[in-house]
Design an enzyme around this catalytic site. Sequence first.
Site: not given
Ligand code: ZN
Length: 431
Positions: A61, A233, A306
């Site tokens: 991610h 997340h 992320d």
């Molecule tokens: Zn997101």
Amino acid sequence: MARVWIRGGRVLDPASGWDGPADVVLEDGRIAAVAPGLAPEGAEVFDASGCWVAPGLVDLHAHLREPGQEYKEDIASGGRAAVAGGFTTVACMANTDPVNDDPSVTDYILDRARQDSPARVRPIAAATKGLKGEVMTEMVALGQAGAVAFSDDGKTIMDSGVQRRVLEYSRLADKPVIVHAEDRTLVRDGVVNEGPVSTRLGLPGNPAAAEAVHVARDLLLAELTGAHLHVAHVSTAAAVGLLREARARGIHVTAEATPHHLTLTDEAALGFDTNTKMAPPLRSRADVRACREGLADGTIDAIATDHAPHAVHEKEVEFTAAPPGVIGFETALAVVLELVREGALTPLQLVAALTWNPARILRLPAGRLERGAPGDVVVVDPAARWLYDPAKGFSKSRNSPWAGRTLEGRALATFVAGRLVYHADRGVLAP
Ligand SMILES: [Zn+2]
């Protein structure tokens, strides 16, 4: 091609369960041997004594911002930051400009990556056209073009009927659907976790229930469709509880947590630092504890950064106006090594969450140190202390909550396809 002998390290290979001294030999871009006491002829020696030797890290991610927002990051700078953090594979989200909702964009990203990035790049395609949550993308064609998953990350598909169809069609492409689970009608204008901190700051709160409501819906839809749901997340105890129960019932769901949600609480936002603003927001101490427990017991499979670069001028505004997100490639490993030092995870569990587990979620042939596997390896110095200055990092952006902090543990060297692409003393070496 050169033969590399990574000698004398502590090898951690979650796929085989090996945690102990061994040498690793790389040849022709692949892992040629893993065993104690090897002595390959004519090999270039890399001394790994005192270090961990693990599969190259896999980040499922990240946001690389190319095409369209190259002032924040591009595939070249993001790829350099990735290998500097020990990542050899990164999966990039579809919220570029244009959105990666068409095979031509997927092709473009892969093409740039082949030319510019020392890390392997795996595109994640949008689940709906333009990330609008209305019309599905051509998932099979996107999968054939090289997309490894589907996600409208950053946005949430609020229409449950559309989400059901997305999950159904993802089965034809045999790829997971990754969800950014936040019910927009509950988030509204919330910018920090709803609770004592939002009250103290006088900022609109984003309740934990916004995540849990959405996770609950998508778990039911995953059960209905039999699709592989991956929850991005995870930040709340409520969501961890729902995931644990769903896994026990046999629903095909996997999940990730970020280094920031595993180590920081909403109190980090008390100074109004916009580098503590993310979506979902940093949560309470109890939520952080629950995410750690979820990681330890396998409810949460993976740690994902992320990585979300934003320019300085975008973050240097008032808290409510700043875009959410932080960069993470270069700090992730050091930050999550804290979980090992605190006894929350074993070294092998931590490495699994950063390699073998995310590789399996995306069905990639990475994340393991098996003979014949891709020659992607990270040598980690778990005790190195270093001052993190994002201005000296490889990302184009600097939006990190760890700026100016002394961190412990780092990637000493990163190999991709059998080649040294990063060394802590020498920087990024290729391409
Ligand atoms: Zn997101």
